[in-house]
Structure formats: structure tokens, C-alpha cells
Design an enzyme around this catalytic site. Structure first.
Site, PDB file in Angstrom:
ATOM      1  N   ASP A 114     -14.443   5.903 -13.572  1.00 14.84           N
ATOM      2  CA  ASP A 114     -15.802   5.237 -13.379  1.00 14.84           C
ATOM      3  C   ASP A 114     -16.111   4.629 -14.512  1.00 14.84           C
ATOM      4  O   ASP A 114     -16.732   3.483 -14.907  1.00 14.84           O
ATOM      5  CB  ASP A 114     -16.909   6.321 -13.080  1.00 14.84           C
ATOM      6  CG  ASP A 114     -17.085   6.724 -11.633  1.00 14.84           C
ATOM      7  OD1 ASP A 114     -16.818   5.838 -10.938  1.00 14.84           O
ATOM      8  OD2 ASP A 114     -16.981   7.997 -11.269  1.00 14.84           O
ATOM      9  N   GLU A 118     -18.949   9.081 -18.305  1.00 15.41           N
ATOM     10  CA  GLU A 118     -18.440   7.957 -17.211  1.00 15.41           C
ATOM     11  C   GLU A 118     -19.107   6.786 -16.988  1.00 15.41           C
ATOM     12  O   GLU A 118     -18.878   5.811 -16.383  1.00 15.41           O
ATOM     13  CB  GLU A 118     -17.869   8.820 -15.960  1.00 15.41           C
ATOM     14  CG  GLU A 118     -19.199   9.572 -15.296  1.00 15.41           C
ATOM     15  CD  GLU A 118     -18.724  10.194 -14.220  1.00 15.41           C
ATOM     16  OE1 GLU A 118     -17.415   9.864 -13.756  1.00 15.41           O
ATOM     17  OE2 GLU A 118     -19.395  11.133 -13.658  1.00 15.41           O
ATOM     18  N   CYS A 147     -10.521  13.458 -17.853  1.00 20.87           N
ATOM     19  CA  CYS A 147     -10.219  13.894 -16.570  1.00 20.87           C
ATOM     20  C   CYS A 147      -9.866  12.687 -15.568  1.00 20.87           C
ATOM     21  O   CYS A 147      -9.719  12.960 -14.538  1.00 20.87           O
ATOM     22  CB  CYS A 147     -11.354  14.834 -16.042  1.00 20.87           C
ATOM     23  SG  CYS A 147     -12.904  14.202 -15.915  1.00 20.87           S
ATOM     24  N   HIS A 207       0.773  -1.051   0.111  1.00 22.35           N
ATOM     25  CA  HIS A 207      -0.232   0.056   0.066  1.00 22.35           C
ATOM     26  C   HIS A 207       0.681   1.338  -0.095  1.00 22.35           C
ATOM     27  O   HIS A 207       0.245   2.479  -0.329  1.00 22.35           O
ATOM     28  CB  HIS A 207      -1.029  -0.134   1.204  1.00 22.35           C
ATOM     29  CG  HIS A 207      -2.288  -0.548   0.816  1.00 22.35           C
ATOM     30  ND1 HIS A 207      -2.874  -1.744   1.776  1.00 22.35           N
ATOM     31  CD2 HIS A 207      -2.954  -0.834  -0.050  1.00 22.35           C
ATOM     32  CE1 HIS A 207      -3.840  -2.083   1.190  1.00 22.35           C
ATOM     33  NE2 HIS A 207      -4.077  -1.651  -0.028  1.00 22.35           N
TER      34      HIS A 207
HETATM   35  C1  PEP Z   1     -13.729   9.709 -13.155  1.00 26.44           C
HETATM   36  O1  PEP Z   1     -14.587   8.927 -12.639  1.00 26.44           O
HETATM   37  O2  PEP Z   1     -12.932   9.370 -14.087  1.00 26.44           O
HETATM   38  C2  PEP Z   1     -13.488  11.123 -12.321  1.00 26.44           C
HETATM   39  C3  PEP Z   1     -12.752  11.891 -13.026  1.00 26.44           C
HETATM   40  O3  PEP Z   1     -14.476  11.332 -11.673  1.00 26.44           O
HETATM   41  P1  PEP Z   1     -14.224  10.963 -10.067  1.00 26.44           P
HETATM   42  O4  PEP Z   1     -12.973  10.237 -10.185  1.00 26.44           O
HETATM   43  O5  PEP Z   1     -14.455  12.060  -9.130  1.00 26.44           O
HETATM   44  O6  PEP Z   1     -15.398   9.969  -9.987  1.00 26.44           O
HETATM   45 MG    MG Z   2     -16.478   9.899 -11.697  1.00 26.32          MG
END
Ligand code: PEP
Ligand code: MG
Length: 518
Positions: free
Chosen positions: A400, A376, A447, A145
């Protein structure tokens, strides 16, 4: 002993919440699991019984935790075996608390690389990151970890270097490369000049343009004003994802519209004119919000989260957030983006609310705020051609998207392989989304964590992405790399990658074409 147990538990939970706020949910879970060990009735009963028999408190705790560690050490799975270190770490923390020893290594006077025998996950999480810019340890493995945490924190680290403590002396100049797993002692000045920009040591505000003239926007993800300042200092082209839920995380009550305006003003001002994308509250699943408790669900990741929560339960919160955004956008370059979209209808409902807010504030038609959505949920990716006309841009939330595409819980480290950025099924889906958006002249960014993955960069460029939103320390490294790439070559390689059958095969292809990082 009870006080020491409470102290360690409190410290672990505090550090876990910090990681949660930083978006490192899986890593936060590690510390939370450690805290839970100290609540386990069997452990507590055994520890107090041993104490009653006259066993010193530190040994009593260590002995009562031992069955946990034994069970893990006996496992055939190296991932589980590595987890035994987490149990030993808990016992060591309690011992230090009992003896009143400071457990986080003292922060050096200037930004330095820390060299240690071993670092516990809890120590790693609490390192002063302005002063410790990376670390190297004798012990540890890539699946432990501490290494996972270092990656999540964007902290360069190399673990398991035998003899490193003896080889390095205090104040010695070293070059640490976390991607390559190397630590170079007394590097030449040529070596330093060569690696300084890729290591993110320099800020780079210049545009990232490929050798054949393609521009790729390199923005940053941010969780608050401090991150926004770090992004600006790194030379980011903007904020590609402002995780607004983190602005609300440490409070018992939700901020008023005016408080939100102040927070947003600060974030956007930090960027000095570069655009900021505000993601509306993405609450639920692994990001519960203390100020907004929700009924528990059997499968929270598949539950009422993100935009769904607003539309189904709390439109008033979305209205307040949009009002704040519209007020700030009148003065500064702010865009909004909706998370967890699955259908066209959801987008239309959210946009209708935004239009109503803009009308009531009196925003003229031509000054309307730009609107985007996160892609996502696989359903949104598949229907990207229907969603594109509704919005100005897409941002792929690959964390996601991979979770839902592969049916693999993103907080479960055992399934990490399925979340490999180079999985061809994920690449295919991304390619389809980019094509659907470009047909409608909409721009598309990434992102999720994938945007900061150096292996994925040539493929994302080749698939036609317009923007990547990365961690602040990655900005200079990624911009430098983009400038060395040729978009036409990357496009041919990406097309070939889509026909391969595994992430490993894609990695090999990148190596063969000289496109591997480093
Ligand atoms: C994602 O799901 O890739 C994202 C950028 O949003 P989060 O990580 O905040 O769910
Ligand atoms: Mg997300």
C-alpha cells in the site's frame, strides 16, 4: 451450454476468491475478469444465436468470444496482447466443461515439477501446491497472467522454454530456478547441494545473522492456521503479519469473541512459542468482507478501510477483536498491529480502546500486549517520528505504501513498474521511517511483498530493517542469503542507492557490487 457456462463461471469465481484470501488481489481480478466475459450480454446473445443456427456449442462460445481476443491481439501494447490468451483460455475451459474433460492437470504422487505446453491462469490457480512445486512451459511470457499468478503464489516457474516438452521425460531429475529463468536437466549432486537451501527446499529454524554479526528476523505472513503451520515448518522466526480479515472471509456472519480466541489460539500454538503479530481487520478497498457489507465508494482504496472503518463505523468489532487478542496474549506471545493508520490521533484512539479492554479483563500494567502499526500511508511515514513514541514497533506495508506514494493502483498490472521495490523514492521513505523508529529505539519490519523480493534484501538490510515478514517458501532462501551478506557493505550500498534516479540504476548498482540475487 448454459450449464457449462455456469460451471466455468463458478469455478473461476471460486478460484478467484481463493486467491483473494491468499492476498493476491490483482491475480484474483484476472479470474474474475474471465468470469465476467461469460456474463457479457453480447457474448451470450451471439453464442445462443449461433447455437440456434446449428453451430456446435463449443464453437459457438469460442466464436462469440473471438471479437474480445481480436481486439486485444491488435493492441500495440504487449501486456494487452498477452491478455488475448486469457480469452482463449475461457473458451477452452467452456469446451472442456462441455466435453466433461478434467481441466486441472492430475496431481503427481510426490512433489514434482510440472512440464507442460502451456498452462492457463485458471489451471495455475488450481494446481495442488503440495504436489506441484514448480512448473516449466513451452508457451507464455513473463507478462502473461500465468507467470504473474505463479509469482503471486510463490510458485517457481519458467515459461516460454521452446522444446522443453521433448527434452524432459517423466521422472527425470531437473533443477528449476524461477529467479534466473533456468531449467537444468540431470543436475550434478554438487549443483543440488548448492541450490537446495536457496530454493527453500529445506526448513531453516536457525537465526539469520550477517557475516558481521547483524541479526535480521525472518518471519512469515499468514492468512490462517494452515499458513501458520507452513511458516513453522519452514523455520520462520514468527508471524510478522496475520491478515485477520482472511480468517473471516468465507463466512456470512462475523465470529464471536470466543470463536476468535479459538482461531488465534490455533495460529499461535502452531508457532510453538515464536511470536505472532495479529493485524486487526483490514477490510475495505480490494478486500471487501461478505459478513460486513459496506456502502460503495467512488475510490475504495482511499475510502473507509482498515482502522478507519473501526473507528468511524464499527468500534464494537475492534473491541471484540482486541478482547480476543488480549485473552490469548495472556498465555502466548501475541502482539497486535493496526492497519491503514494516517494520524497520531487514530493511534491514540485505538490504544485507548485497547487499554480499556485490558483494564476490563484485568491485565496487570507490566503484562500489557505489545502494540504496533502498519506504516502504509505516506502521511504516517512522513510523521514516523511522531508515531514512534506511541507504539512498540512499526511494520512497513510496502504494497500500500508504494500504491499511495506513486498514486498507482496496486491491482492494475499496467502500473506494476511503479510498484518496483527498488524505486529510489520508496527506498528514501523507508530509510526515513527506519531512522525515526530507531531514534526512539523501536524496531521496524517490512511485511509487504518487497520483503520477499531477493533484489531488495541487501538494500533493506542496509537501511537498517530489523525484521522481514516473507512467504513461507522464501524463509530458507532469505536466511541463507542474509548469512552471506555484510551489513556494513549493504549500508554503504543502500546510502548510494538513495541518490540514484531509477529502479534500474539501483539494480545496476547491486549488480556492480556483486549483490544481485543468484
Ligand atoms: C501492505 O499493504 O503492504 C500489506 C502488507 O498489507 P495488505 O497487502 O494486506 O494490504
Ligand atoms: Mg496494506
Amino acid at each position: 451450454m448454459r450449464q457449462a457456462l455456469e460451471q466455468v463461471k463458478g469455478a473461476l469465481l471460486g478460484a478467484s476468491q481463493g486467491l483473494q484470501r491468499a492476498g493476491a488481489a490483482a491475480e484474483a481480478g484476472i479470474l474474475e475478469a474471465q468470469a465476467l466475459m461469460l456474463e457479457d450480454p453480447a457474448v451470450l446473445e451471439a453464442a445462443f444465436a449461433l447455437l440456434g443456427q446449428g453451430v456446435p456449442a463449443d464453437r459457438a462460445v469460442a466464436q462469440s468470444l473471438e471479437p474480445f481476443a481480436e481486439m486485444l491481439r491488435a493492441s500495440d501494447d504487449p501486456v494487452f496482447r498477452a491478455r488475448a490468451a486469457d480469452v482463449d483460455d475461457v473458451a477452452a475451459q467452456v469446451a472442456r466443461a462441455l466435453h466433461g474433460v478434467d481441466e486441472v492437470p492430475a496431481a503427481p504422487d510426490q512433489p514434482s515439477i510440472l512440464v507442460a505446453d502451456d498452462l492457463a491462469p485458471s489451471q495455475t490457480a488450481r494446481l495442488d501446491r503440495d504436489r506441484v512445486v514448480g512448473f516449466a512451459t513451452e508457451q507464455g511470457s513473463a507478462t502473461a497472467h500465468t507467470a504473474i499468478l505463479a509469482r503471486a503464489l510463490g510458485l517457481p516457474a519458467v515459461v516460454g522454454i521452446s522444446g522443453v516438452l521433448q527434452a524432459v521425460s517423466e521422472g527425470q531429475l531437473v533443477l528449476l530456478d524461477g529467479d534466473q529463468g533456468t531449467l537444468l536437466l540431470d543436475p550434478s549432486s554438487d549443483a543440488i547441494v548448492e541450490v537446495a537451501p536457496p530454493l527453500g527446499l529445506a526448513a531453516d529454524p536457525e537465526p539469520a545473522v550477517t557475516r558481521d554479526g547483524r541479526r535480521l528476523e525472518i518471519a512469515c505472513n499468514a492468512a490462517g492456521v494452515d499458513d501458520a503451520r507452513r511458516a513453522a515448518a519452514a523455520g520462520a522466526d514468527g508471524i510478522g503479519l496475520l491478515r485477520s480479515e482472511f480468517l473471516f472471509m468465507d463466512r456470512d456472519t462475523l465470529p464471536s469473541e470466543m470463536e476468535q480466541v479459538t482461531m488465534l489460539d490455533q495460529v499461535v500454538a502452531a508457532l510453538g512459542g515464536r511470536p505472532v503479530i495479529l493485524r486487526t481487520l483490514d477490510v475495505g478497498a480490494d478486500k471487501p468482507l461478505p459478513a460486513l457489507p459496506q456502502p460503495s465508494e467512488a475510490n475504495p482504496a482511499l475510502g473507509v478501510r482498515g482502522l478507519r472503518l473501526h473507528l468511524m463505523r464499527r468500534p464494537d468489532l475492534l473491541r471484540a477483536q482486541l478482547s480476543a487478542a488480549v485473552r490469548v496474549a495472556a498465555r502466548r506471545p501475541l502482539r497486535v498491529m493496526f492497519p491503514m493508520v494516517s494520524t497520531v490521533d487514530e493511534v491514540r484512539q485505538a490504544k485507548a480502546m485497547l487499554e480499556e479492554v485490558q483494564r476490563s479483563i484485568g491485565v496487570p500494567e507490566q503484562a500489557r500486549i505489545e502494540v504496533g502499526i502498519m506504516i502504509e500511508v505516506p502521511a504516517a511515514a512522513v510523521a514516523a517520528d511522531l508515531l514512534a513514541p506511541e507504539v512498540d514497533f512499526f511494520s512497513l506495508g510496502t504494497n500500500d505504501l508504494a500504491q499511495y506514494l506513486f498514486a498507482a493502483d496496486r491491482t492494475n498490472p499496467e502500473l506494476a513498474q511503479l510498484a518496483d521495490s527498488l524505486q529510489p523514492a520508496l527506498l528514501r521513505l523507508i530509510g526515513q521511517v527506519v531512522n525515526a523508529a530507531h531514534r526512539r529505539r523501536r524496531w521496524v519490519g517490512v511485511c509487504g511483498e518487497m520483503a520477499s523480493d531477493p533484489w531488495a534484501l541487501p538494500i533493506l538490510l542496509g537501511l537498517g530493517l530489523d525484521e522481514l515478514s516473507v512467504h513461507p517458501p522464501a524463509v530458507a532462501r532469505i536466511k541463507a542469503r542474509v548469512r552471506g551478506l555484510d551489513a556494513a557493505v549493504c549500508s554503504r550500498v543502500a546510502r548510494a542507492a538513495l541518490k540514484l534516479e531509477s529502479a534500474t540504476a539501483v539494480r545496476r548498482l547491486l549488480e556492480r557490487r556483486g549483490l544481485s540475487p543468484g
